[in-house]
Scaffold this active site. Sequence first.
Site, short mmCIF file in Angstrom:
data_model
loop_
_atom_site.label_atom_id
_atom_site.label_comp_id
_atom_site.label_asym_id
_atom_site.label_seq_id
_atom_site.Cartn_x
_atom_site.Cartn_y
_atom_site.Cartn_z
N ASP A 183 7.63 -8.03 -10.06
CA ASP A 183 6.25 -8.31 -9.56
C ASP A 183 5.95 -9.64 -9.71
OD1 ASP A 183 3.61 -8.51 -8.50
OD2 ASP A 183 3.01 -7.35 -10.08
N GLU A 217 -1.70 -15.66 -8.29
CA GLU A 217 -1.97 -14.22 -7.56
C GLU A 217 -2.54 -13.61 -8.74
OE1 GLU A 217 -1.36 -10.42 -6.32
OE2 GLU A 217 -0.41 -11.36 -8.12
#
Length: 341
Positions: A183, A217
Amino acid sequence: MENTNFAVDKILELCKIPSPTGFTHDICKHIAEELSKMGFEPKFSRKGSVSACLGGEGEHLVLAAHVDTLGLMVRSIKSNGCLRFTMLGGFPANNIEQENVTVHTRDDKTYTGTVYINEPAVHVNRDSGGAKRNDEGMEIVLDEIVKTRDETLALGISSGDFVSLDPRCILTPSGFIKSRHLDDKASAGILLALAKEIADKKLSPKRKISILFTTYEEVGHGASSGFADDTVEMISVDMGAIGDDLQTDEYKVSICAKDSGGPYNYEVTTALINLAKELKLDYAMDIYPFYGSDVEAALRAGYDIKHALIGPGVFASHGYERTHTKAVDNTLKLLRAYIGA
Ligand SMILES: [Zn+2]
């Protein structure tokens, strides 16, 4: 498959470059160099994201993956010379227990260490199993001969230094990719492979396509800026969640219908599902219960765009993660078909 192998190589390469959120300059520079080698013209935003136009004309579609990851920062130096930390991004502290780490000082020195609970020896601490795993009950023990705060300070380490986690990247013969930070480096590798294919085969996408590698993010504002004003659509290419009652697994491309930020754009999401069906890809449509994506950051920043979220299924997200080359392959195929290259 050749291009999937390239994507897997890039995923492993990216996973090995430390990039805790806020400390992404090296990885973004690396990505920009990769894109330049392919013949594209990468651009940096002020906050450090990298983007490149892959060609095409018409309605501008941006494919975005984030390259910042979870990590730690030195909060303070304890009287025993160990480091108290604060977390970068959201994860339970037990996910990093006994993990090797690297401290990056602001004058470019690095020191290694390991995250332990305070008093980790089971022969001394009867309650080591039950001790609370949090930033108060854990510390970073440095691989340096230091016993006092002053000795650690003398190394040049200070509060505010970034700390990266050992990714422990492995590609197994059976095709599993095990690493921290899949991720979203799995998706970043996929976007690089897509760019490489367009460059090598001189493909022209049926519409204008850019790829965007965002930063920040993990703290919520990745794609809030850093892309062109003429963007009409953005797809976050980010990990598919795996767990209770979800259909996504480590072999599939996951198409998200809704997450914590609400439902995704009807038209784009439906088009992606229809394409996955048509191509007979191994895919799943899911609802992620605790998930926010980068493209939602763009919407919240006020951009009037259509949005979607797809990505390879990743097991044990925000821990020591795992996916499979099949998920990389399925995601790459869906993206390639969607951009019409
Ligand atoms: Zn992510």
